[in-house]
Design an enzyme around this catalytic site. Structure first.
Site, mmCIF file in Angstrom:
data_model
loop_
_atom_site.group_PDB
_atom_site.id
_atom_site.type_symbol
_atom_site.label_atom_id
_atom_site.label_comp_id
_atom_site.label_asym_id
_atom_site.label_seq_id
_atom_site.Cartn_x
_atom_site.Cartn_y
_atom_site.Cartn_z
ATOM 1 N N GLU A 8 11.604 -2.378 -57.835
ATOM 2 C CA GLU A 8 11.260 -1.504 -58.615
ATOM 3 C C GLU A 8 11.689 -0.294 -58.220
ATOM 4 O O GLU A 8 11.932 0.665 -58.668
ATOM 5 C CB GLU A 8 9.641 -1.401 -58.620
ATOM 6 C CG GLU A 8 8.855 -0.847 -57.659
ATOM 7 C CD GLU A 8 8.467 -2.144 -56.210
ATOM 8 O OE1 GLU A 8 8.786 -3.029 -56.221
ATOM 9 O OE2 GLU A 8 7.253 -2.259 -56.643
ATOM 10 N N ASP A 85 6.084 -4.897 -55.150
ATOM 11 C CA ASP A 85 4.852 -4.826 -54.255
ATOM 12 C C ASP A 85 4.337 -5.410 -54.200
ATOM 13 O O ASP A 85 3.893 -5.739 -55.655
ATOM 14 C CB ASP A 85 5.031 -2.959 -53.997
ATOM 15 C CG ASP A 85 5.873 -1.969 -54.052
ATOM 16 O OD1 ASP A 85 7.096 -2.723 -52.946
ATOM 17 O OD2 ASP A 85 5.645 -1.113 -53.575
ATOM 18 N N ASP A 87 0.581 -5.575 -54.852
ATOM 19 C CA ASP A 87 -0.703 -4.810 -54.728
ATOM 20 C C ASP A 87 -0.584 -4.860 -56.195
ATOM 21 O O ASP A 87 0.352 -4.767 -57.006
ATOM 22 C CB ASP A 87 -0.594 -3.297 -53.564
ATOM 23 C CG ASP A 87 0.543 -2.377 -54.373
ATOM 24 O OD1 ASP A 87 1.218 -3.036 -55.011
ATOM 25 O OD2 ASP A 87 0.357 -1.445 -54.016
ATOM 26 N N GLU A 89 -0.330 -2.125 -58.724
ATOM 27 C CA GLU A 89 0.396 -1.925 -59.267
ATOM 28 C C GLU A 89 1.402 -2.377 -59.165
ATOM 29 O O GLU A 89 2.328 -2.811 -60.217
ATOM 30 C CB GLU A 89 0.955 -0.774 -58.731
ATOM 31 C CG GLU A 89 1.156 0.346 -59.237
ATOM 32 C CD GLU A 89 -0.192 1.031 -60.080
ATOM 33 O OE1 GLU A 89 0.060 1.354 -61.421
ATOM 34 O OE2 GLU A 89 -1.159 1.208 -59.618
ATOM 35 N N TYR A 300 4.731 -2.982 -45.637
ATOM 36 C CA TYR A 300 3.828 -2.150 -46.848
ATOM 37 C C TYR A 300 3.069 -1.299 -46.199
ATOM 38 O O TYR A 300 2.591 -1.188 -45.425
ATOM 39 C CB TYR A 300 3.662 -3.061 -47.859
ATOM 40 C CG TYR A 300 3.378 -2.384 -48.985
ATOM 41 C CD1 TYR A 300 4.769 -1.986 -49.210
ATOM 42 C CD2 TYR A 300 2.388 -2.480 -49.590
ATOM 43 C CE1 TYR A 300 3.802 -0.925 -50.714
ATOM 44 C CE2 TYR A 300 2.047 -2.317 -51.187
ATOM 45 C CZ TYR A 300 3.072 -1.183 -51.505
ATOM 46 O OH TYR A 300 2.717 -1.092 -52.412
ATOM 47 N N ARG A 302 0.661 0.668 -48.062
ATOM 48 C CA ARG A 302 0.468 0.938 -49.237
ATOM 49 C C ARG A 302 -0.997 -0.177 -48.912
ATOM 50 O O ARG A 302 -0.881 -1.244 -48.990
ATOM 51 C CB ARG A 302 -0.042 0.692 -50.625
ATOM 52 C CG ARG A 302 1.092 2.251 -50.982
ATOM 53 C CD ARG A 302 0.767 2.041 -52.478
ATOM 54 N NE ARG A 302 1.335 3.389 -53.368
ATOM 55 C CZ ARG A 302 2.554 2.666 -53.581
ATOM 56 N NH1 ARG A 302 3.251 2.255 -53.187
ATOM 57 N NH2 ARG A 302 3.784 4.065 -53.117
ATOM 58 N N HIS A 347 -3.018 -7.532 -46.483
ATOM 59 C CA HIS A 347 -1.878 -7.194 -46.367
ATOM 60 C C HIS A 347 -1.949 -6.577 -44.793
ATOM 61 O O HIS A 347 -3.267 -7.138 -44.159
ATOM 62 C CB HIS A 347 -1.675 -5.548 -46.818
ATOM 63 C CG HIS A 347 -1.097 -6.060 -47.853
ATOM 64 N ND1 HIS A 347 -0.342 -6.788 -48.706
ATOM 65 C CD2 HIS A 347 -1.170 -4.355 -48.968
ATOM 66 C CE1 HIS A 347 -0.320 -5.973 -49.614
ATOM 67 N NE2 HIS A 347 -1.373 -5.624 -49.574
#
Ligand SMILES: [Zn+2]
Ligand SMILES: [Zn+2]
Length: 657
Positions: A8, A85, A87, A89, A300, A302, A347
């Protein structure tokens, strides 16, 4: 044969390109490509016994070129990997991309996920491709729809009852509520006077006094009971008595205290630390962390997990052993318990992908990246080091006057073994001289100081994020956007780093809390987050969650529309007369670009002037004029002289003369 990897972001694209074989091509979606429309609700609600919710996604207009390219490349590829990613989103972007590429490609489509962009992690991910996790997609979709319903349904009501253009948000409004309620506590607070008395003491040696160190002890007891000094008269009496008292060391307590390292960073603790250490807003921190992650330098960013991969722990322990020695390496690795509720999102904590890479070695043109990386590097290393050992000393002093026996206490601590603190400079040591029980002491000086109890502190960005996390409101991906949205909408303003509600924020909050006590309740909001987690875990069906929320909300909405009175946003009065019409009062209003001065008789009188906030008690160091608080073009607050442009003095720091 050619494989296509879809990510993304363009930076991620570049990093991946660095270590993938030539027959892999990497393209970027540049963020979301499909979303709800802006101009309409974009959700079809089918009303039955249980409501059904159908999102009407549209392709984003500004992504036209990107979408065209994606489709072309997808057609040519024999194998497609969605590597967005890891997660909710990211899962949603992967899902929308898959939808776009089309059904005919479905059998060649795989989802890969990784928590760090390193050669090893990517190779591992490519070796075990999976499918899109629909539960995560649904959890993202449920949040999106929930927030859309609250925002788009409440706004028109606020327009009718308060002011046009206002908006409300599910989590955002609860955050404003925290700030408004804190302000009300502060307004209600009545400070109480109290006094502190300190004695400057020194061991009595007789004759030569040079070189004998003095120390400060604080008065705390009278005849064995805790002493509270409430006013000056009382303080004066005690000081007079203490001046003539005899001092001796009653006892000395020495204790070893061990201070364990703190867990590695999660999103929220990284944001809090970056605010307090570097002065970064959470939004800025996330932007920088994003860059570090996409360049493959950190895991990552988040995450709410304290987990560290076992290979990472091994590497960290080797590094400590080699660079700091065995004393700094605990026998066993430290494990920190994670609160994360969603297994698929378990994570890792935020850590460097390679602990041997120091901040100076990342060679970024961006100094901010280096500074944030340094925080992460230190914290990661520290969390696997041995505890720090302090020597704590408490000297209990007895002061005998004719009538009473007073107790005083001096506290000191010095580092015995630094352990993980070796990575940090600030130690706050307090050294006390060597004394023993029974030693006579000479009084050098007594000082008394008037104090007042303090109201609860206004939230800073760091304490606000902490409060949100503690209450279970918001998630790693939402803290930063919430904090910036409530400022953009002028519901709160940051003054000297602390949040204050505006009159608009207070008015809207009071309205929402009065008419929608459930929706904007802290526990309710936390429960909603839990239910979104349940969807991600496959324990709840997303449409049921939406239905259970929406049915009562819709009823309430129409009831409030009928009964609620229109409320006015109060204006602040300056106490000055309008220079134009000489009749009105000057008031402070909130416009699209912040506060401005206007006439109370508006619209009859159209006087307006820019709003400047004066700083009390300080003068311009150059010309002695008033110091005013200004905003730079980028929106940062700074201090300037009211005599500008005659005087050019300006400063980022608050002057302290
Ligand atoms: Zn006027
Ligand atoms: Zn000046």
């Amino acid at each position: 044969m050619k494989s296509l990897i879809i990510v993304e972001s363009p930076t991620k694209c570049k990093t991946l390109g660095n270590f993938l074989p030539k027959d892999y091509q990497v393209v970027s979606t540049m963020g979301h490509i499909r979303d709800l429309p802006i101009k309409s609700l974009g959700i079809k609600i089918e009303k039955g016994k249980t409501f059904d919710f159908l999102p009407e996604y549209i392709l984003l207009e500004k992504k036209k070129e990107v979408i065209k390219k994606l489709k072309q490349e997808a057609k040519k590829a024999t194998k497609i990997f969605l590597a967005t990613d890891a997660d909710r989103e990211g899962e949603a972007i992967a899902w929308h991309t898959a939808f776009l590429i089309g059904k005919e490609k479905k059998k060649n489509l795989a989802r890969i996920s990784f928590h760090e962009i390193t050669k090893k992690a990517i190779e591992k991910a490519l070796a075990e491709p999976g499918e899109i996790n629909l539960q995560l997609v649904e959890a993202q979709q449920a949040r999106r729809i929930l927030d859309r319903l609250v925002g788009y349904k409440l706004s028109p009501l606020l327009w009718r009852k308060i002011r046009r253009g206002l908006s409300a948000g599910r989590v955002q409004s609860v955050t404003v509520r925290l700030i408004v309620e804190r302000e009300k506590e502060i307004e209600k607070f009545i400070p109480e006077e109290y006094w502190e008395i300190w004695a400057d003491l020194r061991r009595h040696v007789g004759g030569l006094k040079e070189g004998v160190p003095a120390f400060l002890a604080k008065l705390n007891k009278l005849n064995g009971k805790t002493l509270k000094i409430e006013n000056q008269t009382q303080a004066k009496e005690i000081v007079e008595e203490l001046q003539k008292a005899n001092y001796e060391v009653a006892s000395v307590e020495e204790k070893e205290i061990s201070q364990s390292p703190v867990p590695p960073f999660t999103t929220s603790t990284l944001q809090q630390r970056a605010v307090s250490r570097l002065g970064f807003s959470s939004k800025r921190t996330m932007r920088i962390a994003q860059g570090l992650y996409e360049k493959g330098l950190i895991t990552y960013h988040r995450t709410d997990s304290f987990n560290l991969a076992s290979e990472a722990i091994t590497q960290i322990r080797d590094y400590i052993q080699k660079n700091y020695g065995p004393d700094f390496l605990p026998e066993n690795p430290h494990f920190y318990k994670t609160k994360s509720k969603v297994a698929q999102e378990a994570h890792e904590a935020i850590r460097p992908t390679d602990i041997s890479r120091q901040a100076t070695a990342i060679k970024s043109e961006n100094k901010d990246e280096e500074r944030l990386y340094q925080l992460i590097w230190q914290r990661t290393l520290a969390c696997q080091m041995t505890a720090a050992i302090w020597d704590q000393t408490r000297i209990n002093v007895q002061a005998a006057s004719v009538k009473n026996i007073y107790s005083l206490l001096a506290e000191g601590k010095v580092i015995k073994f630094a352990g993980w603190l070796t990575l940090y400079e600030k130690r706050n040591e307090e050294v006390l001289p060597k004394v023993k029980a029974g030693d006579d002491l000479d009084l050098l000086k007594i000082k008394d100081e008037q104090k007042f109890t303090q109201p609860p502190a206004r939230y800073t960005e760091a304490t606000l994020i902490k409060a949100l996390e503690e209450r279970g409101i918001g998630r790693p991906s939402t803290y930063a956007p919430i904090v910036s949205t409530i400022q953009d909408r002028q519901y709160v303003e940051k003054f000297e780093g602390k949040f204050k509600p505006t009159s608009l924020g207070t008015t809207v909050n009071d309205f929402l809390v009065e008419y929608f006590p459930d929706v904007f309740d802290y526990q309710f909001t936390a429960k909603m987050e839990d239910e979104l987690d349940d969807i991600a875990n496959g324990q709840r069906q997303w449409k049921i969650v939406l239905n259970d929320f929406y049915q009562p909300f819709e009823k309430k909405l129409s009831a409030v529309g009928k009964v609620a009175e229109r409320v006015a946003v109060p204006t602040e009065v300056t106490g000055e007369k309008c220079p134009k019409c000489q009749k009105g009062q000057l008031v402070i209003r909130l416009g699209r670009f912040g506060k401005f001065i206007s006439c109370s008789r508006f619209p009859e009188c159209d006087y307006s002037a820019p709003f400047v906030q004066k700083l009390e008690g300080v003068k311009c160091p150059d010309c002695g004029g008033e110091v005013v608080i200004k905003k730079s073009k980028k929106g940062s607050q700074f201090y300037g002289c009211s005599n500008y442009p005659k005087c050019h003095w300006a400063s980022w720091r608050k002057p302290t003369n």
